[in-house]
Design a protein around this motif. Structure first.
Motif, PDB file in Angstrom:
ATOM      1  N   UNK A 280      22.033  -3.537  26.239  1.00 39.21           N
ATOM      2  CA  UNK A 280      22.175  -3.613  24.780  1.00 39.21           C
ATOM      3  C   UNK A 280      21.630  -4.943  24.310  1.00 39.21           C
ATOM      4  N   UNK A 281      21.817  -5.239  23.023  1.00 41.04           N
ATOM      5  CA  UNK A 281      21.273  -6.495  22.493  1.00 41.04           C
ATOM      6  C   UNK A 281      22.032  -7.719  23.003  1.00 41.04           C
TER       7      UNK A 281
ATOM      8  N   UNK B 128      16.277  -0.515  24.786  1.00 43.33           N
ATOM      9  CA  UNK B 128      15.910  -0.888  23.409  1.00 43.33           C
ATOM     10  C   UNK B 128      16.168  -2.368  23.143  1.00 43.33           C
ATOM     11  N   UNK B 129      16.508  -3.143  24.173  1.00 42.43           N
ATOM     12  CA  UNK B 129      16.830  -4.558  23.945  1.00 42.43           C
ATOM     13  C   UNK B 129      15.566  -5.364  23.637  1.00 42.43           C
ATOM     14  N   UNK B 130      15.719  -6.327  22.755  1.00 42.84           N
ATOM     15  CA  UNK B 130      14.645  -7.260  22.399  1.00 42.84           C
ATOM     16  C   UNK B 130      15.213  -8.655  22.633  1.00 42.84           C
ATOM     17  N   UNK B 131      14.667  -9.400  23.606  1.00 41.04           N
ATOM     18  CA  UNK B 131      15.289 -10.691  23.937  1.00 41.04           C
ATOM     19  C   UNK B 131      15.501 -11.581  22.710  1.00 41.04           C
TER      20      UNK B 131
ATOM     21  N   UNK C  82      20.215   5.484  24.791  1.00 43.87           N
ATOM     22  CA  UNK C  82      19.564   4.316  24.166  1.00 43.87           C
ATOM     23  C   UNK C  82      20.651   3.557  23.402  1.00 43.87           C
ATOM     24  N   UNK C  83      20.702   2.233  23.569  1.00 43.42           N
ATOM     25  CA  UNK C  83      21.792   1.467  22.957  1.00 43.42           C
ATOM     26  C   UNK C  83      21.782   1.554  21.436  1.00 43.42           C
ATOM     27  N   UNK C  84      20.637   1.258  20.816  1.00 44.24           N
ATOM     28  CA  UNK C  84      20.565   1.219  19.350  1.00 44.24           C
ATOM     29  C   UNK C  84      20.394   2.630  18.798  1.00 44.24           C
ATOM     30  N   UNK C  85      21.249   3.042  17.849  1.00 43.29           N
ATOM     31  CA  UNK C  85      21.128   4.403  17.320  1.00 43.29           C
ATOM     32  C   UNK C  85      19.896   4.536  16.428  1.00 43.29           C
TER      33      UNK C  85
ATOM     34  N   UNK D  99      26.269   2.716  27.761  1.00 44.24           N
ATOM     35  CA  UNK D  99      25.103   2.535  26.883  1.00 44.24           C
ATOM     36  C   UNK D  99      25.021   1.126  26.273  1.00 44.24           C
ATOM     37  N   UNK D 100      25.123   0.119  27.110  1.00 43.64           N
ATOM     38  CA  UNK D 100      24.736  -1.222  26.697  1.00 43.64           C
ATOM     39  C   UNK D 100      25.841  -2.108  26.153  1.00 43.64           C
TER      40      UNK D 100
END
Ligand SMILES: [Fe+2]
Ligand SMILES: [Fe+2]
Length: 279
Positions: free
Chosen positions: A80-81, A122-125, A155-158, A49-50
């Motif tokens: 992930x991020x 859920x990643x945001x560059x 999903x990476x971010x909880x 998970x990322x």
């Protein structure tokens, strides 16, 4: 039985480099893969998970391919991020799920035994927090409507608040919108998350969020509002999600490192070894 290993937050570096000066994440990832390979029951699949990489560097993805290539079962990745969807898609495009994923978000749905996995991006560059966005949430709603088998959403971010304030500040931004979609589909058995580098269980939108610890360094457990962002080397671990139609989905935590044992249970009256006649 369907058995899924859930590992997260490898933070791989280019060969020979450590993470944050002291975390030898490449070595720790190798140990985690050895632990997966030595399980008594071989998982049907691995979900990661990322934060596969630490800096979305092609050399880090190259090492990921080398290490994950040792696993004989399918490995399902989400960014992930510390990764980007573009970087992961470029380097890991032949991994199952990724190659079928279309569009800017790296999201997909696959079958694993009796279960279904819906993997989200859920990643945001360039940002540490997470965001799913309307387009991906409507894809999720449509995808969950197509099939009512027991489903895991990765999903990476909880989406649930953890109480570790500096991590909650970089959690998922559109939690409420995700909750509305998840809450409308009661066959979602679990949300599988990473990002916080600790084992954390919470209820969310009528289902259960299982946030797996990192297989590398952990985030310090500190609920103070001003707790600094620090890590330590609590034992790395991962989750095993075991599904049977009668028991449903049950989640176990397993440690990466070796430990004393196993030892037989025995009474004070006399030693009862396996195979002994009862006294
Ligand atoms: Fe991480
Ligand atoms: Fe993260």
């Amino acid at each position: 039985m369907t058995l899924i290993a859930h590992i997260t937050d490898l933070h791989l570096r280019p060969r020979g480099l450590t993470c944050y000066r002291v975390s030898d994440t490449n070595m720790l990832a190798e140990r985690a893969i050895k632990a997966l390979l030595s399980l008594e029951s071989r998982p049907d699949a691995v979900v990661l998970t990322g934060d596969l990489t630490d800096k979305d560097d092609p050399r880090e993805y190259a090492l990921a391919r080398h290490l994950l290539g040792k696993l004989p079962m399918p490995v399902y990745l989400i960014p992930g991020n510390h990764d980007t969807a573009a970087g992961m898609r470029a380097a890991m495009s032949d991994f199952p799920g990724i190659k079928e994923s279309e569009g800017p978000d790296l999201c997909y749905a696959v079958e694993i035994g009796s279960l279904r996995l819906v993997a989200l991006d859920s990643s945001v560059p360039g940002k540490p927090h997470g965001h799913l966005g309307e387009a991906q949430l409507s894809w999720l709603d449509k995808t969950l409507s197509e099939d009512d088998r027991p489903t895991l959403v990765a999903v990476h971010h909880p989406p649930a608040q953890t109480g570790i304030v500096h991590m909650d500040r970089i959690g998922l931004a559109d939690t409420q919108a995700l909750g509305e979609v998840i809450g409308a589909h009661n066959h979602v058995e679990r949300l599988l998350c990473g990002h916080v580098h600790r084992p954390i269980i919470a209820g969310f939108a009528g289902t259960v969020m299982t946030l797996a610890p990192s297989v590398a360094h952990q985030v310090v457990l500190d609920f103070a509002d001003e707790a600094p962002s620090m890590f330590n080397f609590e034992p790395p671990a991962f989750f095993l999600h075991r599904y049977t139609p009668t028991a449903g989905l049950v989640t176990h935590m397993a440690y990466v490192e070796s430990h004393p044992g196993p030892f037989p249970f025995w009474s004070d009256e006399g030693v009862n070894w396996p195979g002994d006649e009862p006294e």
